[in-house]
Enzyme design. Structure first.
Site, short mmCIF file in Angstrom:
data_model
loop_
_atom_site.label_atom_id
_atom_site.label_comp_id
_atom_site.label_asym_id
_atom_site.label_seq_id
_atom_site.Cartn_x
_atom_site.Cartn_y
_atom_site.Cartn_z
N GLU A 47 0.80 -1.15 0.11
CA GLU A 47 -0.02 -0.16 0.02
C GLU A 47 0.83 1.27 0.16
OE1 GLU A 47 -2.62 2.64 3.28
OE2 GLU A 47 -1.94 0.58 3.58
N ASP A 51 0.49 3.93 -3.12
CA ASP A 51 -0.10 4.93 -2.83
C ASP A 51 0.81 6.05 -3.51
OD1 ASP A 51 -1.55 7.29 -1.17
OD2 ASP A 51 0.59 7.54 -0.39
N GLU A 123 -4.52 0.37 -3.43
CA GLU A 123 -3.19 0.90 -3.55
C GLU A 123 -2.26 -0.22 -3.54
OE1 GLU A 123 -3.76 5.41 -1.70
OE2 GLU A 123 -3.46 3.81 -0.40
#
Length: 197
Positions: A47, A51, A123
């Site tokens: 993630e 991101d 993400e």
């Protein structure tokens, strides 16, 4: 559902056959299901990577496809596209939710915890695609699933109160507001913070 079946469904959703199934498993594993395991067992590390990738892919797309937009309009569009609500909705629309691996503490908390998990998993999947197959594959996924919603109207959406405060502080005082943490509650993997500006 068996783990292999979950992997197959996520591959179908992503439109990519992973060389490394461990990346798929990590990308769909909530931290509550990985307690006591390696930091790579849950989606948190992927993630983190995803991101940054999503932000960069969206920024490049907006910059390239909307040449008449000023910085503020491009920022508003990017912020709207990469918001947690948008990413969670896209994950839900893609049908990711049934394949998440949740720990006992998260089962039955759909209303409270699922939106954040779906945002994080989107993400993480972008991060997994990047690690497994490179930037082109990650970009293709973001383009197909997220950037199809990029329209000039998104540049004119009203800002959240927090975003508006930051914009006014930057414009009038040439610095952003500072926030003081005054409270924290909830489980360690999904805490809720209270701050004052």
């Amino acid at each position: 559902m068996k783990l292999r079946a979950r992997v197959k469904e996520i591959e179908r959703i992503c439109g990519h056959k992973f060389d490394r199934e461990d990346l798929v498993i990590s990308a769909i594993t909530h931290p509550s299901a990985a307690e006591g395991k390696s930091v790579s067992a849950s989606y948190e590390r992927l993630e983190f990577l995803g991101d940054s990738l999503v932000g960069g892919i969206v920024a490049m797309y907006v910059f390239t496809h909307f040449p008449d937009m000023n910085e503020g309009e491009m920022s508003t569009m990017r912020t709207t596209l990469i918001s947690g609500d948008t990413l969670a909705r896209i994950s839900e629309d893609l049908g990711v939710a049934p394949y998440l691996i949740l720990g006992h503490s998260e089962r039955g908390t759909h209303a409270r915890g699922m939106r954040k998990a779906l945002e994080d998993v989107y993400e993480a999947l972008v991060g997994a695609l990047y690690v497994d197959a490179g930037m082109d594959v990650a970009r293709d996924f973001v383009t197909r699933t997220l950037l199809c919603y990029a329209t000039p109207d998104l540049a004119r959406r009203p800002m959240s109160p927090k975003s508006r405060l930051q914009e006014v502080a930057q414009r009038d005082f040439h610095c952003g507001p500072t926030y003081k943490l005054v409270g924290e509650e909830g489980p360690a993997h999904t805490p809720t913070f209270t701050t004052v500006a």
